[in-house]
Design a protein around this motif. Structure first.
Motif, short mmCIF file in Angstrom:
data_model
loop_
_atom_site.label_atom_id
_atom_site.label_comp_id
_atom_site.label_asym_id
_atom_site.label_seq_id
_atom_site.Cartn_x
_atom_site.Cartn_y
_atom_site.Cartn_z
N LEU A 112 21.67 20.65 17.56
CA LEU A 112 22.67 20.43 16.51
C LEU A 112 22.19 21.05 15.19
O LEU A 112 23.01 21.45 14.36
CB LEU A 112 22.94 18.94 16.31
CG LEU A 112 23.52 18.17 17.49
CD1 LEU A 112 23.78 16.72 17.08
CD2 LEU A 112 24.81 18.81 17.99
N ILE A 113 20.88 21.12 14.99
CA ILE A 113 20.36 21.78 13.80
C ILE A 113 20.42 23.29 13.99
O ILE A 113 20.99 24.01 13.16
CB ILE A 113 18.91 21.35 13.49
CG1 ILE A 113 18.82 19.83 13.35
CG2 ILE A 113 18.40 22.04 12.23
CD1 ILE A 113 17.41 19.32 13.06
N ILE A 130 9.32 16.44 17.55
CA ILE A 130 9.40 17.11 18.86
C ILE A 130 8.96 18.57 18.82
O ILE A 130 8.95 19.23 19.85
CB ILE A 130 10.82 17.01 19.47
CG1 ILE A 130 11.81 17.88 18.70
CG2 ILE A 130 11.28 15.57 19.53
CD1 ILE A 130 13.11 18.06 19.45
N TYR A 131 8.58 19.10 17.67
CA TYR A 131 8.25 20.53 17.61
C TYR A 131 7.10 20.90 18.55
O TYR A 131 7.04 22.01 19.06
CB TYR A 131 7.89 20.97 16.19
CG TYR A 131 9.06 21.02 15.24
CD1 TYR A 131 10.37 21.09 15.70
CD2 TYR A 131 8.86 21.01 13.87
CE1 TYR A 131 11.43 21.13 14.83
CE2 TYR A 131 9.93 21.06 12.98
CZ TYR A 131 11.20 21.12 13.46
OH TYR A 131 12.25 21.18 12.58
N ARG A 182 23.81 24.35 13.74
CA ARG A 182 24.55 23.79 12.60
C ARG A 182 25.84 23.15 13.10
O ARG A 182 26.95 23.47 12.63
CB ARG A 182 24.85 24.86 11.56
CG ARG A 182 23.58 25.44 10.97
CD ARG A 182 23.07 26.65 11.72
NE ARG A 182 23.70 27.86 11.20
CZ ARG A 182 23.70 29.01 11.82
NH1 ARG A 182 23.11 29.14 13.01
NH2 ARG A 182 24.28 30.05 11.26
N ALA A 183 25.69 22.27 14.06
CA ALA A 183 26.84 21.67 14.71
C ALA A 183 27.10 20.27 14.18
O ALA A 183 26.20 19.60 13.69
CB ALA A 183 26.63 21.63 16.22
N LEU A 213 21.08 16.01 9.86
CA LEU A 213 19.94 16.41 10.70
C LEU A 213 19.30 17.63 10.08
O LEU A 213 19.87 18.72 10.07
CB LEU A 213 20.40 16.75 12.11
CG LEU A 213 21.04 15.63 12.93
CD1 LEU A 213 21.41 16.16 14.32
CD2 LEU A 213 20.13 14.43 13.04
N CYS A 214 18.10 17.44 9.55
CA CYS A 214 17.43 18.50 8.81
C CYS A 214 16.24 19.04 9.60
O CYS A 214 15.93 20.23 9.55
CB CYS A 214 16.98 17.94 7.47
SG CYS A 214 16.16 19.16 6.44
N GLY A 215 15.55 18.17 10.32
CA GLY A 215 14.39 18.60 11.09
C GLY A 215 14.03 17.53 12.08
O GLY A 215 14.47 16.40 11.97
N MET A 216 13.27 17.91 13.08
CA MET A 216 12.84 16.93 14.10
C MET A 216 11.37 17.22 14.39
O MET A 216 11.01 17.58 15.51
CB MET A 216 13.69 17.05 15.36
CG MET A 216 15.14 16.64 15.13
SD MET A 216 16.04 16.32 16.64
CE MET A 216 17.62 15.78 15.94
N GLY A 242 24.01 18.83 11.92
CA GLY A 242 22.85 19.69 11.67
C GLY A 242 23.21 20.77 10.67
O GLY A 242 24.38 21.16 10.57
N PHE A 243 22.22 21.21 9.92
CA PHE A 243 22.52 22.28 8.96
C PHE A 243 21.30 23.16 8.75
O PHE A 243 20.17 22.74 8.98
CB PHE A 243 23.01 21.70 7.62
CG PHE A 243 21.93 20.97 6.83
CD1 PHE A 243 21.54 19.69 7.18
CD2 PHE A 243 21.31 21.58 5.75
CE1 PHE A 243 20.55 19.02 6.46
CE2 PHE A 243 20.32 20.92 5.03
CZ PHE A 243 19.95 19.63 5.39
N LEU A 244 21.57 24.38 8.36
CA LEU A 244 20.52 25.32 7.97
C LEU A 244 20.94 25.94 6.65
O LEU A 244 22.12 26.18 6.39
CB LEU A 244 20.33 26.43 9.01
CG LEU A 244 19.81 26.02 10.39
CD1 LEU A 244 19.81 27.24 11.32
CD2 LEU A 244 18.41 25.43 10.29
#
Lengths: 349, 349
Positions: free
Chosen positions: B260-261, A244-245, B264-265, A238-241, A269-271
């Protein structure tokens, strides 16, 4: 300068263009002539007042943006005049920046825009997502959404270099064609039908029964469609959505999360901020790929300089850009606001 | 025997109780007198016709269930008469079982029910989920749903043994009280309010700002409420979604997956079948905990023997059981159907 927190789609009155004097740098600071700045989806979140994963931009101050510039005055030994630096004080032509917040760019023979794109946040985001989160391997069937975007276009190319079969979704026929040019085995314009159907057709065309990896840049129906066809032990990064922003009320999530159990799948998800230890490894690998021609920079330059940056940001949100969206500033910007002599000029307030 | 694939809530007419002759075992088979069988949520899925993570039960055949029994006749050298075995041919008092599908239980001094509970599928599911998927560590704040269930009651106890703070949700005040008896720091009956509010109150009471782990047995509003309050790098182990097993149309998923982003879950589904390599390690650890009294078996015995097994299954689905739901059979079952002499008796059809 940010004047109001946007509700829904950002408006021109949420920001204001002002002239200010940019003087000599204080001790420990440098003055930078900005050459090119980035506009990115996450900025929409930081303009809003709700704490998400990064601090909101303060009202009444210039916003931040990853920016490449040339140091024109220095009051710090570690960052000399003439250095090409990456910093966050964009949305302006000249900036006073603490030397500690400047990073002298490696590989400064490459064009400035590369340091914002393939070697910058989107390139490293793509690389971390592909290598550390999705762990793309030879033979994987990989689905990438927003595949003509800055991150997506890089993921498509990394996945092909890793030996994967790549299915790409993009927001126009032209963008789908670009994804194919970059190596995607199949690319579709998601406006051409239900994502579920388009994805099933694509899987049939590549002769695959399901997805090993979904690199999600959009959320929404793409995510639900991908979950529907995951293979056992699939990984969803999960990088972006971006879907829905701009939503003012929460949209329902995918109704089929139970497939994550049946397929023993991982969604994560990650950052980038958690992976800064990888910068050296990433830069060496990516610079090599760029010089080999194995990965192609893809970017859209918006015109108008700092005065055009807001429209560039909206255009990027609306999906008019392919690849990295950037705004050349100062001497590189076509419509430079005030020109070079705005430096040290009196503010017209 | 399964007669029809249930639609929505299973009905008595979906199955039929029949008398059949159970003869001597063929070569490579054993005959087992079943002592106690298990009823489990996943059986609802296998009764349905849609392929999920396991093969559907065939129509017109007895269903399967994890069962402990004593070997009464053997035509295979590896499984002698008198051995206590675990096998899948439940829903019947006596079974002919291929020796290759029998596992002679280790730790056969422990009560038979333990091999279906703490040392069986639910116990090992809890252990794999806690140790390998959620990776619960000292200091974690852990939320467990269905905390009085077979898996949940074990997760609560493992998490406490690992040094975590545990918040438990259960389906009645009595079940919440049981979860507290098992060591949960806070336990609530989710009928007492919105899960989101109950969870926030619980976090405040334990002085925590968010969750490091959510062990999900139910999906639905529990999952959305948990995502709302996850900490950075939280882990969500998806173990079951009993809230949707009976749904005829898909229910919308959580609307807040974007967290989750931001956090970072990682959310990961799992099934025991991928972790059978851990059986030895698990059994040694769990048997030690049981003998030390560090983990308490929790189970509900439904009466009526094989004739009562269907009502036991429905009762388990309705949440009337605490801990592992089991049905004693044959000489252990209160309402034995036909008694021991049903063995070799003519079928009454």
């Amino acid at each position: 300068m940010l004047r109001a927190r946007p509700k829904g789609r950002p408006k021109a009155t949420d920001v204001e263009l002002v002239d200010v004097v940019v003087g000599a740098p204080d001790a420990g600071h440098v003055r930078v002539e900005n050459l090119v700045m980035s506009v990115e989806p996450y900025m929409r979140g930081r303009m809003g007042g709700e704490a998400t994963y990064a601090e909101p931009y303060p009202i009444g101050e210039p916003m931040l943006a990853p920016t490449v510039g040339r140091v024109t005055a220095s009051a710090d030994d570690t960052v000399p005049v003439g250095a090409l630096v990456l910093h966050e004080r964009g949305w302006r032509e000249h900036a006073l920046v603490p030397a500690s917040e400047c990073r002298i760019v490696a590989h400064d023979d490459l064009p400035p825009v590369v340091h914002l794109g393939l070697l910058g946040i989107p390139g490293m985001t793509a690389w971390i997502g592909a290598e550390r989160i999705a762990r793309i391997e030879t033979g994987d069937v990989v689905f990438v959404s927003s595949a003509a975007g800055a991150v997506g276009s890089t993921v498509v190319q990394i996945a092909k270099l890793r030996g994967a079969t790549v299915i790409a979704s993009a927001g126009s026929r032209e963008k789908a064609a670009l994804a194919r040019d970059l190596g995607a085995d199949i690319a579709f314009d998601y406006h051409d039908g239900r994502v579920t159907d388009l994805l099933r057709d694509a899987l049939a065309q590549v002769g695959a029964s399901g997805l090993d990896v979904y690199f999600d840049n959009v959320g929404g129906d793409h995510l639900e469609a991908a979950i529907r066809v995951i293979n056992d032990h699939a990984r969803i990064a999960l990088c972006g959505m971006i879907s829905i922003y701009n939503a003012e009320t929460p949209l329902p999530g995918p109704s089929n999360l139970i497939k994550l159990i049946w397929r023993r799948a991982r969604m994560e998800g990650f950052l980038l901020r958690d992976h800064l230890d990888a910068r050296g490894e990433f830069e060496a690998q990516m610079a090599t790929w760029i010089r080999m021609g194995a990965i192609r920079p893809v970017h859209t330059e918006f015109a108008g300089g700092v005065a055009g940056a807001w429209d560039a940001f909206l255009g990027m949100l609306d999906g008019t850009a392919t690849g990295k969206a950037v705004v050349p500033l100062g001497t590189l910007g076509a419509g430079t606001h005030g020109g070079n002599d705005s430096l040290d000029k009196e503010a017209n307030r």
